[in-house]
Scaffold this motif. Structure first.
Motif, PDB file in Angstrom:
ATOM      1  N   PHE A  75       1.252   3.714   7.740  1.00 34.84           N
ATOM      2  CA  PHE A  75       0.239   4.185   8.683  1.00 34.84           C
ATOM      3  C   PHE A  75      -0.255   5.563   8.230  1.00 34.84           C
ATOM      4  O   PHE A  75       0.527   6.409   7.805  1.00 34.84           O
ATOM      5  CB  PHE A  75       0.818   4.331  10.097  1.00 34.84           C
ATOM      6  N   SER A  76      -1.563   5.791   8.359  1.00 35.24           N
ATOM      7  CA  SER A  76      -2.121   7.104   8.034  1.00 35.24           C
ATOM      8  C   SER A  76      -3.550   7.189   8.546  1.00 35.24           C
ATOM      9  O   SER A  76      -4.281   6.196   8.576  1.00 35.24           O
ATOM     10  CB  SER A  76      -2.128   7.336   6.513  1.00 35.24           C
ATOM     11  N   GLN A  77      -3.941   8.394   8.946  1.00 35.25           N
ATOM     12  CA  GLN A  77      -5.353   8.667   9.229  1.00 35.25           C
ATOM     13  C   GLN A  77      -5.986   9.409   8.058  1.00 35.25           C
ATOM     14  O   GLN A  77      -7.017  10.044   8.204  1.00 35.25           O
ATOM     15  CB  GLN A  77      -5.480   9.521  10.505  1.00 35.25           C
ATOM     16  N   GLY A  78      -5.376   9.255   6.899  1.00 36.69           N
ATOM     17  CA  GLY A  78      -5.658  10.039   5.702  1.00 36.69           C
ATOM     18  C   GLY A  78      -7.092  10.418   5.421  1.00 36.69           C
ATOM     19  O   GLY A  78      -7.434  11.584   5.382  1.00 36.69           O
ATOM     20  N   TRP A  79      -7.974   9.444   5.232  1.00 31.13           N
ATOM     21  CA  TRP A  79      -9.380   9.730   4.951  1.00 31.13           C
ATOM     22  C   TRP A  79     -10.190   8.513   5.367  1.00 31.13           C
ATOM     23  O   TRP A  79      -9.649   7.452   5.644  1.00 31.13           O
ATOM     24  CB  TRP A  79      -9.587  10.054   3.460  1.00 31.13           C
ATOM     25  N   GLN A  84      -6.301   3.643   6.178  1.00 26.49           N
ATOM     26  CA  GLN A  84      -5.454   3.672   7.375  1.00 26.49           C
ATOM     27  C   GLN A  84      -3.991   3.409   7.051  1.00 26.49           C
ATOM     28  O   GLN A  84      -3.199   3.122   7.938  1.00 26.49           O
ATOM     29  CB  GLN A  84      -5.952   2.625   8.380  1.00 26.49           C
ATOM     30  N   GLY A  85      -3.620   3.570   5.789  1.00 27.16           N
ATOM     31  CA  GLY A  85      -2.281   3.229   5.342  1.00 27.16           C
ATOM     32  C   GLY A  85      -2.292   1.903   4.616  1.00 27.16           C
ATOM     33  O   GLY A  85      -3.327   1.247   4.475  1.00 27.16           O
ATOM     34  N   GLU A  86      -1.110   1.501   4.138  1.00 27.44           N
ATOM     35  CA  GLU A  86      -1.002   0.285   3.331  1.00 27.44           C
ATOM     36  C   GLU A  86      -0.539  -0.885   4.187  1.00 27.44           C
ATOM     37  O   GLU A  86       0.601  -0.907   4.672  1.00 27.44           O
ATOM     38  CB  GLU A  86      -0.019   0.505   2.181  1.00 27.44           C
ATOM     39  N   LYS A 105      13.390   3.216  18.706  1.00 27.51           N
ATOM     40  CA  LYS A 105      12.150   3.749  18.151  1.00 27.51           C
ATOM     41  C   LYS A 105      12.332   4.061  16.681  1.00 27.51           C
ATOM     42  O   LYS A 105      13.443   4.296  16.190  1.00 27.51           O
ATOM     43  CB  LYS A 105      11.680   4.981  18.916  1.00 27.51           C
ATOM     44  N   THR A 106      11.205   4.075  15.971  1.00 28.14           N
ATOM     45  CA  THR A 106      11.185   4.358  14.536  1.00 28.14           C
ATOM     46  C   THR A 106      10.134   5.424  14.273  1.00 28.14           C
ATOM     47  O   THR A 106       9.017   5.353  14.794  1.00 28.14           O
ATOM     48  CB  THR A 106      10.855   3.086  13.726  1.00 28.14           C
ATOM     49  N   ALA A 107      10.509   6.421  13.470  1.00 26.45           N
ATOM     50  CA  ALA A 107       9.588   7.512  13.127  1.00 26.45           C
ATOM     51  C   ALA A 107       8.981   7.260  11.747  1.00 26.45           C
ATOM     52  O   ALA A 107       9.671   6.810  10.825  1.00 26.45           O
ATOM     53  CB  ALA A 107      10.325   8.849  13.143  1.00 26.45           C
ATOM     54  N   PHE A 108       7.687   7.569  11.630  1.00 24.25           N
ATOM     55  CA  PHE A 108       6.967   7.447  10.370  1.00 24.25           C
ATOM     56  C   PHE A 108       6.428   8.825  10.010  1.00 24.25           C
ATOM     57  O   PHE A 108       5.703   9.439  10.804  1.00 24.25           O
ATOM     58  CB  PHE A 108       5.822   6.441  10.500  1.00 24.25           C
TER      59      PHE A 108
END
Length: 552
Positions: free
Chosen positions: A441-445, A449-451, A489-492
């Motif tokens: 997950f990512s809001q990178g650019w 949105q991530g892989e 819960k899981t943290a990313f």
């Protein structure tokens, strides 16, 4: 008996002197070599000697076809373009063609992240200098086809030029002569003795100070670079006055390696022929029921920033560090890995180093990150692994060995992962942590949105409570997301701020909505016991920018 006591006394006396002695050279030759070695011979070519090919290129389109040997497209539309040319599509094949008359020489292709070349339907492979040899000159225009492999953000074909074979070969020879001159100057400048030796060949010098890599549960690999073809030994011990154990060093093309037992190597020095190094220390912060370690990613050639990050890490007193990919900015340039080792030396703890897409730069002949492996790994060692420290179990994955990014079902790595994540070692660990360069997950650019492939690989396991934390890089910022599910819960985390250029604050995706985003240089610090995992994101000034605690 008396003879044995006498020999032991001499050894102890010799070792005592080692605590204060000066090495043959005051330090490595790195500072002398770095300004020259960071440049490729290609960058020193006279402008008038290269033929820049900017015109006549056809953009054939892009696709997401899977596989290392993607099928050559049959485009319905062709766009005539001029270089440089970039498009904003990650994980894509980008195709170009041209017709060129080429004499014997070399074709240099600059592409992000890398390129493959076909001439008249035959694939031409990149050589060790990073250029494509043209061995059969053509009188008629030859069909040129280029596949650009783009793993991140914008990618495409940026620069192509041809150079005569004799011109580049001469530039390479001149580069080698310049290196020898720099080495001679380094030796004279760094010599600690009163009189200079008659034969400098008896006194080889090392290029960077040693770095420590963990190997298995109980061993360390001590590694550095230096002049080639030299017999060498490493002496180590657990006290500065008791450096009594000696092992022979393995040398391969200037890379020196020694395997030593972790608990017995707190101090060491090495010999290279008549050269003796200073005394080096390994920090030992190992604990059995808890652990504290630093995590970082995407140092990516931002060396001044990375050096400051390492200084802040050192204050935290980690047991070890984990570098989660894109350790250098250009994996084609072998000197960048010498630079990486030289920087890591200032934090003398074991370093677990993982590959990212830029560590695969220039690897597209066979999809093997040769420089990464040569400088940082043992031969035949995989770029994915499992290990345990204190209450934590770790799985490190490498999705970059495939294209597009992912871990294919049925592959050796996929099967290994499926078996490892159901072992008792994994199930019984209080904290289960995954490292993978590309984030799920990512809001990178914009457009990223991530892989999805990483999401699909891991989702079943985190939702069943088998993964507590997923740590990535790739996006050059700090991002955090904590997902709740029926099993907890899981943290990313994305910790992509160890030196590379930061993402634009005005260019990010709206989804997935991350809990925290900071676009600043940083690293992560984790302290874990059986009942709690404490995390802090720390910026380049040593300030905590985010923190949380997971509890069991």
């Amino acid at each position: 008996m008396k003879n044995s006591i006498f020999i032991i006394a001499l050894l102890i006396l010799f070792s005592c002197n080692k605590e204060d002695f000066k090495g043959t050279f005051s330090r490595s030759a790195f500072d002398h070599l770095d300004p020259l070695m960071r440049l490729s011979p290609l960058e020193n070519l006279p402008v008038e000697e290269i033929l820049l090919i900017e015109e006549g290129w056809n953009f054939l389109g892009w696709d997401n076809s899977a596989g290392k040997n993607a099928s050559i497209p049959k485009p319905s539309e062709i766009e005539l373009i001029r270089l440089p040319h970039l498009i904003p599509y990650a994980n894509s094949n980008i195709w170009y063609s041209n017709k060129l008359v080429l004499d014997k020489g070399y074709l240099s292709i600059h592409a992000d992240d890398g390129a493959q070349l076909w001439i008249n339907g035959k694939q031409i492979f990149q050589n060790s200098v990073g250029v494509f040899p043209i061995e059969n000159p053509s009188k008629e225009p030859a069909d040129i086809l280029i596949r650009v492999i783009n793993n991140a953000v914008s990618g495409g074909l940026t620069r192509v030029f041809w150079v005569n074979q004799d011109v580049l070969d001469d530039a390479i020879n001149q580069h080698q002569k310049s290196i020898l001159l720099k080495l001679q100057k380094a030796k004279k400048d760094l010599w600690t003795g009163e009189n200079l030796p008659d034969n400098w060949e008896d006194y080889p010098i090392w290029f960077n100070d040693p770095v420590i890599f963990p190997k298995g549960d109980d061993s360390l690999m001590v590694r550095w670079s230096g002049e080639q073809n030299v017999k060498a030994k490493l002496h180590f011990g657990h006290e500065p006055k008791m450096v009594l154990t000696t092992v022979d060093l393995l040398e391969e093309n200037g890379i020196y390696s020694a395997m030593v037992p972790f608990k017995k190597c707190q101090y060491f020095y090495f010999e290279m022929k008549n050269t003796v190094s200073p005394l080096f220390k390994v920090e030992s912060n190992s604990k059995t029921k808890s652990t504290a370690f630093s995590v970082w990613a995407d140092s990516q050639g931002g060396w001044d920033i990375f050096a400051k990050i390492l200084q802040k890490m050192k204050i935290q007193n980690p047991e070890f560090t984990v570098g989660v990919g894109d350790l250098v900015g250009n994996g084609r340039n072998s000197w960048e890995y010498v630079r990486l080792q030289n920087e890591l030396h200032q934090l003398p703890v074991p370093h677990y180093l993982l590959a990212g897409n830029h560590d695969y730069d220039g690897s597209y002949n066979n999809w093997t990150p040769e420089n990464f492996n040569f400088y940082l790994k043992n031969s035949n060692e995989k770029n994915y692994q499992f290990w345990k420290k204190g209450p934590c179990a770790f799985i490190a994955l490498d999705p970059n060995e495939n294209f597009p990014i992912g871990i294919e079902k049925g592959s050796e790595q996929f099967d290994w992962f499926q078996k490892t994540i159901i072992t008792e070692d994994w199930a019984n660990a209080p904290w289960k942590i995954i490292f993978v360069h590309q984030p799920p997950f990512s809001q990178g650019w914009k457009g990223y949105q991530g892989e999805k492939s990483i999401q699909e690989l891991l989702q079943t396991y985190w939702e069943s409570g088998q993964i507590d934390l997923v740590i990535s890089g790739h996006t050059h910022d700090y991002e955090r997301l904590i997902l709740k599910h029926q099993n907890g819960k899981t943290a990313f985390l994305i910790l992509g701020g160890a030196g590379g250029k930061l993402e634009n604050v005005n260019n990010m995706e709206e989804l997935p909505k991350m809990d925290k985003i900071f676009r600043t240089h940083h690293f992560g610090m984790i302290k874990a016991s059986a009942n709690a995992l404490e995390f802090e994101a720390i910026d380049i000034n040593g300030q905590v920018i985010d923190s949380f605690i997971l509890r069991k």
